[in-house]
Design an enzyme around this catalytic site. Structure first.
Site: not given
Ligand code: NAD
Length: 507
Positions: A242, A259, A237-238, A293
Site C-alpha cells: 500500500g 485495503e 494487500g499488505s 485480513c
Molecule cells: P501483497 O501485498 O503481497 O500483494 C497484494 C497484491 O498487490 C498482489 O496482487 C501483488 O501482486 C500486488 N502488488 C504488490 N506490490 C505491488 C506494486 N508495487 N505495484 C502493484 N501491485 C503490487 O499481499 P498478499 O500477501 O497477497 O495478501 C496478504 C495481505 O493483504 C495481508 O497484509 C492482508 O492483511 C492484506 N489484506 C487486506 C484486506 C483488507 O481488506 N484490508 C483484505 C485481504 C488482504
C-alpha cells in the site's frame, strides 16, 4: 513436466482457456496446490504489449458502458451474480485448491460475490445525488455522481475472488470498466472468475467491461499503478504494498482506495459470555489458517477471568490440531498456508515470540511434509505484556494472549499497533461496550468495531475497511460506491437574472 488438469477445469472451461497450460514455458507462472505442493497448471502472463491492448480496450469500452443506463448495468451485474451462483461449488473448490481454504470457506467466498452482485443491482436504481437550497433566487444547487473511468483492481491472494467482486460489481453499476490485476498466487481463480463475468456481460451485449492483466509487479502491477488512463486504483494487500502503490498513484494525482493489513484484537471483559467469546476467538484466529485480513491476532483477557479462559482456549486450540489437513475433506478445519515463504514467516514469528519471553501454549511448529501446513499457535505474552512481535501482522494462525486490569488499559493496548482494521469486545455491560464504541473517538480506533461478534466474517451491507496503516479505504456496502464515481456540483439559474453568491455585485 506436464500436469493433469483436475476434473473441475472442464466444468469451469479452464481446460480450454487460452492462458492455461499443462506444461511450463516462457512467460508462464505456475499455480500450485498449497496442501500438496503439487503444480495444478501453468498460466501465461501479460507482456507490456498485451497490457496495452487491455487498458486501451477498457478505455474504449468505458465510452460505451458509461452511456448504458445504470439500472440496465444493474441487469448485467444481476446476470453475473446468477452465473456465480451456478458455478459456486466449482469455483469454491478452485479457491480451495489454489489457496488452501477449507471447502466451506471457499464456497463462502463465492457466495460473497453473489451477495455483492445483489447489493449492486439494488444500488443501480439509486446512486443518489443531492439537491441543496441555493442562496440565490431561482437557482438550483445540486450534486450528481458520474462514472469515473477504467478502475484498476489489485487483489491479494487470500480473497482471490471476493475482493475483486466487491470492487468490480460496484464499479460495474457505477459505469466504470474494470482492469483486474490479481495475485500471482491465485491466477486460475482470477481467470475463471473474470471469464464468467466477461461472458455474462458479453451475452447481454456488453463485451470488454471486465478485464484482466496478469504479471510480475515490476512489469504489470507498477505499470497499472502509474497509468494515467486509470483514474482509480483500488489495491488490497499488505501495508508494504500500500505504501508503494499509494505513493505512485499520488505522484500522478490519481485516486487510491487502499485495503491493507490488519492486526486485529478481541477484548474479553470480566462479564463476557465466555462460551460465545471462545468460539468467536477460535474461529477468528484459526479460520482460514490465520490468513484473513480480519484474523484475530491478539486477545486481551480481563485478569479476573484470564486463567480459566486461557485454559479453555488452550483446550480448544489442542482440539484443532487434529483437524488440520486436506481443505477439501469433510471435517477439516485448518488448511495450509499459501506458500513455503509463509511457513518461514510463521517460524520466524514464533522464534521471535519465544526470544521475547512469549510462552507457546499450543502449536508453534510447521507440520513438515509436502504441503505448507503449520499448527494453530497460541502464545502467552510475558507478565509485563511486552511482546514486540505482536505488533506485526504475521499472516498465519498465531494468537497472542495478553491480560489487563481495566478497560481503558485494554483499549489502549488494542489501539497501540500501526494497523486499524478490525476489533471486537465481548461484554454484557452496556457501559463497557459503549466505552469501546465511544462517539468521541476514544474507543476502538479501527474501521470495524464489533460487540459480542468476532473480528472476522464481515457482512457486505456495511462499509468494510480500516484506519491508520490499513489505508483508510472503504469497500463493499453502505456508501462505498462513491469511491467509483466522480462528483459534480451544479448551480442552475432558471430565473435569468445575474446574481452572484456571497452577495457580491459586479456591475
Ligand atoms: P501483497 O501485498 O503481497 O500483494 C497484494 C497484491 O498487490 C498482489 O496482487 C501483488 O501482486 C500486488 N502488488 C504488490 N506490490 C505491488 C506494486 N508495487 N505495484 C502493484 N501491485 C503490487 O499481499 P498478499 O500477501 O497477497 O495478501 C496478504 C495481505 O493483504 C495481508 O497484509 C492482508 O492483511 C492484506 N489484506 C487486506 C484486506 C483488507 O481488506 N484490508 C483484505 C485481504 C488482504
Amino acid at each position: 513436466m506436464a500436469v493433469n488438469f483436475p476434473p473441475l477445469f472442464s466444468r469451469l472451461g479452464l481446460d480450454r482457456h487460452p492462458r492455461v497450460f499443462a506444461q511450463p514455458g516462457e512467460g508462464r507462472v505456475l499455480s500450485d496446490n498449497p496442501a500438496t505442493g503439487e503444480v495444478i497448471a501453468y498460466v501465461s502472463l501479460d507482456t507490456p504489449e498485451t497490457y496495452e491492448r487491455e487498458v486501451a480496450g477498457a478505455a474504449e469500452a468505458f465510452t460505451k458502458w458509461r452511456s448504458v443506463p445504470a439500472p440496465v448495468r444493474g441487469q448485467v451485474v444481476r446476470a453475473i451474480g446468477e452465473a456465480f451462483r451456478t458455478h459456486k461449488r466449482d469455483l469454491g473448490e478452485l479457491v480451495s485448491l489454489e489457496v488452501g481454504k477449507i471447502r466451506a470457506e471457499g464456497a463462502g467466498e463465492i457466495q460473497e460475490i453473489v451477495d455483492i452482485a445483489e447489493f449492486a443491482v439494488g444500488l443501480s436504481r439509486q446512486l443518489p445525488g443531492q439537491v441543496f437550497p441555493s442562496e440565490r433566487a431561482k437557482h438550483r444547487l445540486m450534486e450528481q455522481w458520474l462514472p469515473l473511468g477504467p478502475v484498476g483492481v489489485i487483489s491479494a491472494f487470500n480473497f482471490p475472488a471476493a475482493v475483486w467482486a466487491w470492487n468490480a460489481m460496484l464499479a460495474g453499476i457505477c459505469g466504470d470498466t474494470v482492469i483486474w490485476k490479481p495475485s500471482l498466487l491465485a491466477p486460475l481463480t482470477a481467470l475463471a472468475c473474470n471469464a464468467i463475468a466477461e461472458k455474462a456481460a458479453a451475452d447481454l451485449g456488453h463485451p470488454g467491461v471486465f478485464r484482466l492483466v496478469m504479471g510480475e509487479d515490476p512489469i504489470i502491477g507498477e505499470r497499472l499503478v502509474a497509468d494515467k488512463r486509470v483514474p482509480l486504483i483500488s489495491a488490497t494487500g499488505s501495508c508494504r504494498m500500500g505504501r508503494r502503490v499509494g505513493q505512485a498513484v499520488a505522484a500522478r494525482l490519481g485516486r487510491c482506495l487502499l485495503e491493507l493489513g490488519g492486526n486485529n484484537a478481541v477484548i474479553v471483559h470480566e462479564d463476557a459470555d465466555q462460551e460465545l467469546a471462545l468460539r468467536a476467538v477460535v474461529f477468528g484466529a484459526v479460520g482460514t489458517a490465520g490468513q484473513r485480513c480480519t484474523t484475530t491476532r491478539r486477545i486481551f483477557v480481563h485478569e479476573k477471568i484470564a486463567e480459566r479462559f486461557v485454559e479453555r482456549l488452550t483446550a480448544a486450540y489442542r482440539s484443532t490440531l487434529g483437524r488440520m489437513g486436506d481443505p477439501l475433506k469433510d471435517g477439516t478445519l485448518v488448511g495450509p498456508l499459501v506458500s513455503r515463504m509463509a511457513v518461514e514467516q510463521f517460524q520466524d514469528a514464533v522464534k521471535a515470540a519465544r526470544a521475547q519471553g512469549g510462552q507457546v501454549l499450543v502449536g508453534g511448529e510447521a507440520a513438515g511434509g509436502k504441503g505448507y501446513f503449520v499448527q494453530p499457535t497460541l502464545i502467552r505474552a510475558p507478565r509485563d505484556n511486552r511482546l514486540p512481535i505482536a505488533s506485526h501482522e504475521t499472516f498465519a494462525p498465531i494468537l497472542y494472549v495478553f491480560t489487563y486490569a481495566d478497560i481503558d488499559q485494554a483499549i489502549a493496548m488494542q489501539n497501540s499497533v500501526d494497523q486499524g482494521l478490525s476489533s471486537a469486545i465481548f461484554t454484557d455491560s452496556i457501559r463497557v461496550s459503549e466505552r469501546f464504541l465511544n462517539p468521541d473517538g476514544s474507543g476502538s480506533d479501527c474501521g470495524l468495531a464489533n460487540v459480542n461478534c468476532g473480528t472476522s466474517g464481515a457482512e457486505i451491507g456495511g462499509a468494510f475497511g480500516g484506519e491508520k496503516d490499513t489505508g483508510g479505504g472503504r469497500e463493499s456496502g453502505s456508501d462505498s460506491w462513491k469511491a467509483y464515481m466522480r462528483r459534480q456540483t451544479s448551480a442552475i439559474n432558471f430565473g435569468g437574472g445575474f446574481e452572484l453568491a456571497q452577495g457580491i455585485t459586479f456591475e
